[in-house]
Scaffold this motif. Structure first.
Motif, PDB file in Angstrom:
ATOM      1  N   LEU A   1      76.056  41.447  58.938  1.00 53.01           N
ATOM      2  CA  LEU A   1      75.104  40.368  58.329  1.00 53.01           C
ATOM      3  C   LEU A   1      74.192  39.907  59.212  1.00 53.01           C
ATOM      4  CD1 LEU A   1      77.663  39.031  56.049  1.00 53.01           C
ATOM      5  CD2 LEU A   1      76.190  40.540  55.373  1.00 53.01           C
ATOM      6  N   ALA A   2      72.798  39.941  58.736  1.00 53.90           N
ATOM      7  CA  ALA A   2      71.760  39.328  59.835  1.00 53.90           C
ATOM      8  C   ALA A   2      72.081  38.194  60.308  1.00 53.90           C
ATOM      9  CB  ALA A   2      70.407  39.778  59.249  1.00 53.90           C
ATOM     10  N   PHE A   3      72.521  37.382  59.171  1.00 53.23           N
ATOM     11  CA  PHE A   3      72.369  35.899  59.475  1.00 53.23           C
ATOM     12  C   PHE A   3      73.725  35.511  60.189  1.00 53.23           C
ATOM     13  CE2 PHE A   3      75.113  36.480  55.614  1.00 53.23           C
ATOM     14  CZ  PHE A   3      76.322  35.827  55.812  1.00 53.23           C
ATOM     15  N   MET A   4      74.530  36.564  60.749  1.00 49.18           N
ATOM     16  CA  MET A   4      75.591  36.026  61.643  1.00 49.18           C
ATOM     17  C   MET A   4      75.126  36.434  62.973  1.00 49.18           C
ATOM     18  SD  MET A   4      77.837  34.207  60.068  1.00 49.18           S
ATOM     19  CE  MET A   4      79.188  34.606  61.345  1.00 49.18           C
ATOM     20  N   GLU A   5      73.726  36.952  63.184  1.00 45.65           N
ATOM     21  CA  GLU A   5      73.590  37.361  64.606  1.00 45.65           C
ATOM     22  C   GLU A   5      73.195  36.016  65.309  1.00 45.65           C
ATOM     23  OE1 GLU A   5      70.324  40.017  64.338  1.00 45.65           O
ATOM     24  OE2 GLU A   5      71.396  41.616  63.411  1.00 45.65           O
ATOM     25  N   PRO A   6      73.505  36.008  66.706  1.00 46.65           N
ATOM     26  CA  PRO A   6      73.412  34.897  67.499  1.00 46.65           C
ATOM     27  C   PRO A   6      71.851  34.461  67.525  1.00 46.65           C
ATOM     28  CG  PRO A   6      74.795  36.307  68.724  1.00 46.65           C
ATOM     29  CD  PRO A   6      74.106  36.985  67.469  1.00 46.65           C
ATOM     30  N   ASN A   7      71.594  33.103  67.386  1.00 51.57           N
ATOM     31  CA  ASN A   7      70.289  32.657  67.423  1.00 51.57           C
ATOM     32  C   ASN A   7      70.311  32.115  68.775  1.00 51.57           C
ATOM     33  OD1 ASN A   7      67.715  31.860  66.921  1.00 51.57           O
ATOM     34  ND2 ASN A   7      68.521  30.232  65.314  1.00 51.57           N
ATOM     35  N   HIS A   8      69.915  32.493  69.830  1.00 49.86           N
ATOM     36  CA  HIS A   8      69.802  31.883  71.258  1.00 49.86           C
ATOM     37  C   HIS A   8      68.366  31.391  71.119  1.00 49.86           C
ATOM     38  CE1 HIS A   8      73.147  34.262  72.783  1.00 49.86           C
ATOM     39  NE2 HIS A   8      72.607  35.386  72.351  1.00 49.86           N
TER      40      HIS A   8
ATOM     41  N   PHE B   1      79.738  18.971  58.011  1.00 50.74           N
ATOM     42  CA  PHE B   1      79.484  19.181  59.284  1.00 50.74           C
ATOM     43  C   PHE B   1      79.033  20.533  59.521  1.00 50.74           C
ATOM     44  CE2 PHE B   1      82.251  20.757  63.116  1.00 50.74           C
ATOM     45  CZ  PHE B   1      81.482  19.832  64.060  1.00 50.74           C
ATOM     46  N   GLY B   2      79.300  21.597  59.073  1.00 49.46           N
ATOM     47  CA  GLY B   2      78.653  22.828  59.248  1.00 49.46           C
ATOM     48  C   GLY B   2      77.196  22.733  58.793  1.00 49.46           C
ATOM     49  N   ALA B   3      76.929  22.323  57.705  1.00 50.00           N
ATOM     50  CA  ALA B   3      75.405  22.181  57.335  1.00 50.00           C
ATOM     51  C   ALA B   3      74.678  21.408  58.455  1.00 50.00           C
ATOM     52  CB  ALA B   3      75.243  21.425  56.087  1.00 50.00           C
ATOM     53  N   GLY B   4      75.253  20.266  59.169  1.00 48.98           N
ATOM     54  CA  GLY B   4      74.527  19.696  60.135  1.00 48.98           C
ATOM     55  C   GLY B   4      74.038  20.348  61.161  1.00 48.98           C
TER      56      GLY B   4
ATOM     57  N   GLY C   1      70.986  27.862  62.356  1.00 50.19           N
ATOM     58  CA  GLY C   1      70.727  28.804  61.322  1.00 50.19           C
ATOM     59  C   GLY C   1      71.993  28.818  60.469  1.00 50.19           C
ATOM     60  N   VAL C   2      72.050  29.747  59.501  1.00 54.51           N
ATOM     61  CA  VAL C   2      73.335  29.853  58.713  1.00 54.51           C
ATOM     62  C   VAL C   2      74.608  30.293  59.406  1.00 54.51           C
ATOM     63  CG1 VAL C   2      74.392  31.477  56.743  1.00 54.51           C
ATOM     64  CG2 VAL C   2      71.841  30.755  56.751  1.00 54.51           C
ATOM     65  N   ARG C   3      74.415  31.194  60.534  1.00 59.04           N
ATOM     66  CA  ARG C   3      75.496  31.331  61.544  1.00 59.04           C
ATOM     67  C   ARG C   3      76.159  29.962  61.971  1.00 59.04           C
ATOM     68  NH1 ARG C   3      77.041  34.965  65.543  1.00 59.04           N
ATOM     69  NH2 ARG C   3      78.194  34.080  67.409  1.00 59.04           N
ATOM     70  N   GLY C   4      75.188  28.936  62.234  1.00 62.70           N
ATOM     71  CA  GLY C   4      75.823  27.678  62.494  1.00 62.70           C
ATOM     72  C   GLY C   4      76.767  27.036  61.477  1.00 62.70           C
ATOM     73  N   LEU C   5      75.953  27.162  60.187  1.00 67.11           N
ATOM     74  CA  LEU C   5      76.989  26.562  58.938  1.00 67.11           C
ATOM     75  C   LEU C   5      78.194  27.250  58.989  1.00 67.11           C
ATOM     76  CD1 LEU C   5      77.380  24.995  56.093  1.00 67.11           C
ATOM     77  CD2 LEU C   5      75.894  27.144  55.203  1.00 67.11           C
ATOM     78  N   VAL C   6      78.510  28.585  59.065  1.00 69.02           N
ATOM     79  CA  VAL C   6      79.546  29.279  58.781  1.00 69.02           C
ATOM     80  C   VAL C   6      80.536  29.106  60.092  1.00 69.02           C
ATOM     81  CG1 VAL C   6      80.762  31.600  58.860  1.00 69.02           C
ATOM     82  CG2 VAL C   6      78.398  31.214  57.649  1.00 69.02           C
ATOM     83  N   THR C   7      79.972  29.133  61.343  1.00 69.09           N
ATOM     84  CA  THR C   7      80.901  29.022  62.440  1.00 69.09           C
ATOM     85  C   THR C   7      81.387  27.438  62.620  1.00 69.09           C
ATOM     86  OG1 THR C   7      79.767  30.473  63.477  1.00 69.09           O
ATOM     87  CG2 THR C   7      80.978  29.191  64.938  1.00 69.09           C
ATOM     88  N   THR C   8      80.458  26.461  62.558  1.00 70.53           N
ATOM     89  CA  THR C   8      80.945  24.911  62.687  1.00 70.53           C
ATOM     90  C   THR C   8      81.684  24.733  61.381  1.00 70.53           C
ATOM     91  OG1 THR C   8      78.683  24.376  62.105  1.00 70.53           O
ATOM     92  CG2 THR C   8      78.985  24.353  64.377  1.00 70.53           C
ATOM     93  N   GLY C   9      81.322  25.026  60.291  1.00 66.52           N
ATOM     94  CA  GLY C   9      82.098  24.894  59.032  1.00 66.52           C
ATOM     95  C   GLY C   9      83.526  25.133  59.191  1.00 66.52           C
ATOM     96  N   MET C  10      83.889  26.507  59.792  1.00 61.59           N
ATOM     97  CA  MET C  10      85.122  27.071  60.065  1.00 61.59           C
ATOM     98  C   MET C  10      85.814  26.062  60.973  1.00 61.59           C
ATOM     99  SD  MET C  10      85.813  29.100  57.806  1.00 61.59           S
ATOM    100  CE  MET C  10      87.326  29.489  58.421  1.00 61.59           C
TER     101      MET C  10
END
Length: 223
Positions: A93-100, A165-168, A174-183
């Motif tokens: 999934l493109a939105f799960m690629e790292p956003n350096h 917390f993830g949305a923050g 990006g969306v990766r941050g929402l998923v990762t920090t949300g989990m």
């Protein structure tokens, strides 16, 4: 519910306002201001600070358990991040690629820059515990008062703060941050309850993980 909505909306609006001028520091500054106001509110209402997870360690057992609980939290935070990253890469999934680029635009070029590294490390040691106080201590305890302590109520009391917390973290991850920090928020929420709402090990573990990842970035290691 009024307390939860009031302080949550206040935090979100304050961060949005600060984003207009000092977006790199909007998160930590807004949280610190909110926590100052929240502390004043608790003092005015004569509510114990255990309401935000700052419980007193009264026995020798609670003190020797602290490093053990901190280590468990530290490992689980890292493990959750790794697992989510691996699943994201495997999914394609493109939105799960790292956003350096997003992290670089916020933190700057930290690699080899000692003054910038120490500057952000200081901020992160404030921001990490502040996030735990607000998203775990305040939010989960307050929502428990609202929903009760049934199983489904407990799920919502952990899930809602984790989503916020993830949305923050989306504004630079990006969306990766929402998923990762949300989990990660879900894991920390579960640990908060498992640790009988004692926030000390989570605050230390959160700040320690931030320090480790930032140190690797300073050393030029791709983490």
């Amino acid at each position: 519910m009024a307390e939860f909505l009031g302080f949550t909306v206040f935090a979100l609006v304050l961060k949005a306002v600060l984003d207009l001028t000092i977006w790199q520091y909007a998160g930590p500054i807004s949280l610190i201001i909110v926590l100052i106001c929240l502390t004043a509110y608790l003092n005015h209402r004569r509510i114990s600070r255990s309401r935000i997870g700052l419980v007193r360690l009264k026995t020798a057992k609670s003190y020797w358990l602290l490093p053990v609980q901190t280590l468990i939290a530290f490992i689980l935070i890292l493990a959750t991040g790794v697992v989510v990253s691996l699943i994201g890469e495997a999914s394609g999934l493109a939105f799960m690629e790292p956003n350096h680029a997003g992290a670089a635009s916020r933190f700057g070029d930290v690699a080899g820059n000692t003054s910038l590294f120490l500057f952000w490390l200081t901020i992160l040691w404030v921001a990490g515990p502040a996030e735990e106080l607000f998203f775990r201590g305040f939010m989960i305890n307050t929502l428990t008062d609202v929903f009760g302590k049934s199983r489904i109520a407990t799920v919502f009391s952990i899930l809602i703060p984790a989503l916020i917390f993830g949305a923050g973290h989306m504004y630079y991850m990006g969306v990766r941050g929402l998923v990762t920090t949300g989990m990660i928020g879900l894991v920390l929420g579960c640990l908060f309850l498992a640790y009988k709402r004692n926030l000390w090990p989570l605050m230390i573990a959160h700040a320690s993980v931030n320090s480790l990842l930032f140190t690797l970035q300073y050393l030029g290691v791709d983490a």
